[in-house]
Design an enzyme around this catalytic site. Structure first.
Site, PDB file in Angstrom:
ATOM      1  N   ASN A  12       0.881  -1.177   0.000  1.00  0.00           N
ATOM      2  CA  ASN A  12       0.000   0.000   0.000  1.00  0.00           C
ATOM      3  C   ASN A  12       0.917   1.224   0.000  1.00  0.00           C
ATOM      4  OD1 ASN A  12      -1.793   2.068   0.495  1.00  0.00           O
ATOM      5  ND2 ASN A  12      -2.166   1.511   2.642  1.00  0.00           N
ATOM      6  N   TRP A  13       1.018   1.844  -1.158  1.00  0.00           N
ATOM      7  CA  TRP A  13       1.936   2.988  -1.267  1.00  0.00           C
ATOM      8  C   TRP A  13       1.406   4.219  -0.534  1.00  0.00           C
ATOM      9  CZ3 TRP A  13       3.995   3.485  -7.029  1.00  0.00           C
ATOM     10  CH2 TRP A  13       4.756   2.352  -7.337  1.00  0.00           C
ATOM     11  N   LYS A  14       0.155   4.204  -0.131  1.00  0.00           N
ATOM     12  CA  LYS A  14      -0.491   5.398   0.441  1.00  0.00           C
ATOM     13  C   LYS A  14      -0.277   6.587  -0.508  1.00  0.00           C
ATOM     14  CE  LYS A  14       0.483   3.613   5.011  1.00  0.00           C
ATOM     15  NZ  LYS A  14       0.008   3.736   6.374  1.00  0.00           N
ATOM     16  N   HIS A  99      -9.495   1.234   4.697  1.00  0.00           N
ATOM     17  CA  HIS A  99      -8.237   1.428   5.431  1.00  0.00           C
ATOM     18  C   HIS A  99      -8.500   2.333   6.636  1.00  0.00           C
ATOM     19  CE1 HIS A  99      -4.150   2.611   6.409  1.00  0.00           C
ATOM     20  NE2 HIS A  99      -3.750   1.547   5.730  1.00  0.00           N
ATOM     21  N   GLU A 101      -6.983   4.728   7.767  1.00  0.00           N
ATOM     22  CA  GLU A 101      -6.787   6.166   7.498  1.00  0.00           C
ATOM     23  C   GLU A 101      -8.034   6.747   6.801  1.00  0.00           C
ATOM     24  OE1 GLU A 101      -3.001   5.660   5.547  1.00  0.00           O
ATOM     25  OE2 GLU A 101      -2.137   5.075   7.469  1.00  0.00           O
ATOM     26  N   GLU A 171      -5.574  -5.026  10.423  1.00  0.00           N
ATOM     27  CA  GLU A 171      -4.549  -4.016  10.643  1.00  0.00           C
ATOM     28  C   GLU A 171      -4.854  -3.264  11.945  1.00  0.00           C
ATOM     29  OE1 GLU A 171      -2.518  -2.887   6.691  1.00  0.00           O
ATOM     30  OE2 GLU A 171      -4.188  -1.527   6.976  1.00  0.00           O
ATOM     31  N   GLY A 177       2.185   2.121  10.716  1.00  0.00           N
ATOM     32  CA  GLY A 177       3.119   3.231  10.558  1.00  0.00           C
ATOM     33  C   GLY A 177       3.813   3.635  11.854  1.00  0.00           C
ATOM     34  N   SER A 215       3.242  -2.323  10.402  1.00  0.00           N
ATOM     35  CA  SER A 215       4.683  -2.367  10.690  1.00  0.00           C
ATOM     36  C   SER A 215       5.321  -3.722  10.381  1.00  0.00           C
ATOM     37  CB  SER A 215       4.950  -1.952  12.139  1.00  0.00           C
ATOM     38  OG  SER A 215       4.545  -0.593  12.326  1.00  0.00           O
ATOM     39  N   GLY A 236       2.687  -1.266   4.265  1.00  0.00           N
ATOM     40  CA  GLY A 236       2.719   0.168   3.984  1.00  0.00           C
ATOM     41  C   GLY A 236       4.138   0.637   3.730  1.00  0.00           C
ATOM     42  N   GLY A 237       4.753   1.228   4.752  1.00  0.00           N
ATOM     43  CA  GLY A 237       6.071   1.847   4.601  1.00  0.00           C
ATOM     44  C   GLY A 237       7.101   0.984   3.898  1.00  0.00           C
TER      45      GLY A 237
END
Ligand code: PEP
Length: 259
Positions: A12-14, A99, A101, A171, A177, A215, A236-237
């Protein structure tokens, strides 16, 4: 039970990326993914303006791609929204919905997320339905009530045939994150609960892929993915660094062989 289910790793590149950076990242991920495609399904969910770039760069490669949200509508006066069919025109096969967010910053309810999951399926996309509890909810002993309710909203709207085509990503909000992953044991406990909830709806849902996200790094991926009810990860990251992302894919491959 885990032996029969294929492992997934989805990035997930966000809201990250620029054309030149994406080109380098995609090239190196596509090169590395080839060797794992037999054992792991690998995908990237990118910001929608980059769908054309991803389509042209990943054509013919063993990688899927998708978007990070879709509208509940097919078209109309919904400024800024993106229809599932638009993503499909660019070869997308995946759509993240719900998600944390989006739930937090766009006030998305579980019912709206369920409607997005159904819309994705109608358009031919596989929805990756994200669910997870906050730290306060976990500490208050409400994890199962929260994630169970979020999952039920989706299961109540979909037929069994439709629900069999979704992916669920657990998640925990406190792990996204933050660098603080759930332990393999914490994650497995929730995944086992979710697996049971799916099977309570219908035995056919036993094979729904349950991904863990929050994470995930090369250092913790293999232990997480080795758990009986963890079918891979939503990343993610670490999906923005090809070396880390590929190491996580390799951990999924190793876990699938060990299973
Ligand atoms: C995510 O955004 O879905 C996620 C899991 O992020 P991170 O891996 O950075 O915690």
């Amino acid at each position: 039970m885990s032996k029969q289910r294929v492992k997934w790793v989805v990035g997930n590149w966000k809201m990250h990326g620029r054309l030149a950076d994406n080109a380098a990242l995609l090239q190196s991920v596509a090169e590395g993914a080839g060797a794992m495609a037999d054992a792991v399904r690998i995908g990237v969910c990118v910001p929608t303006p980059y769908l054309a770039q991803v389509q042209s760069q990943l054509a013919g490669k063993p990688l899927a791609w998708g978007v990070q949200d879709i509208s509940t509508y097919t078209h109309g006066a919904y400024t800024g929204d993106v229809a599932a069919e638009m993503a499909v025109e660019f070869g997308a096969t995946l759509a993240i919905v719900g998600h944390s967010e989006r739930r937090a910053y766009h006030a998305e309810s579980s019912e709206l997320v369920a409607a997005k999951a159904r819309r994705a399926l109608e358009a031919g996309l596989t929805p990756i339905v994200c669910i997870g509890e906050t730290l306060d909810e976990r500490e208050a002993g409400k994890t199962e009530a929260v994630v169970g309710g979020q999952l039920d909203a989706v299961l109540n709207l979909l037929s069994v045939q439709e629900a069999a085509r979704i992916i669920v990503a657990y998640e925990p909000v406190w792990a996204i994150g933050t660098g603080r992953s759930a332990t393999a044991r914490q994650a497995q406990e929730v995944h086992a609960f979710l697996r049971a909830r799916l099977m309570q709806k219908d035995a056919a849902l036993a094979s729904v892929a349950l991904l863990y996200g929050g994470s995930v790094k090369p250092e913790n991926a293999q232990e997480l993915f080795a758990q009986a009810d963890i079918d891979g990860g939503l990343i993610g990251g670490a999906s923005l660094k090809s070396q880390d992302f590929l190491a996580i894919c390799a951990a999924a491959k190793a876990a699938s062989h060990a299973g």
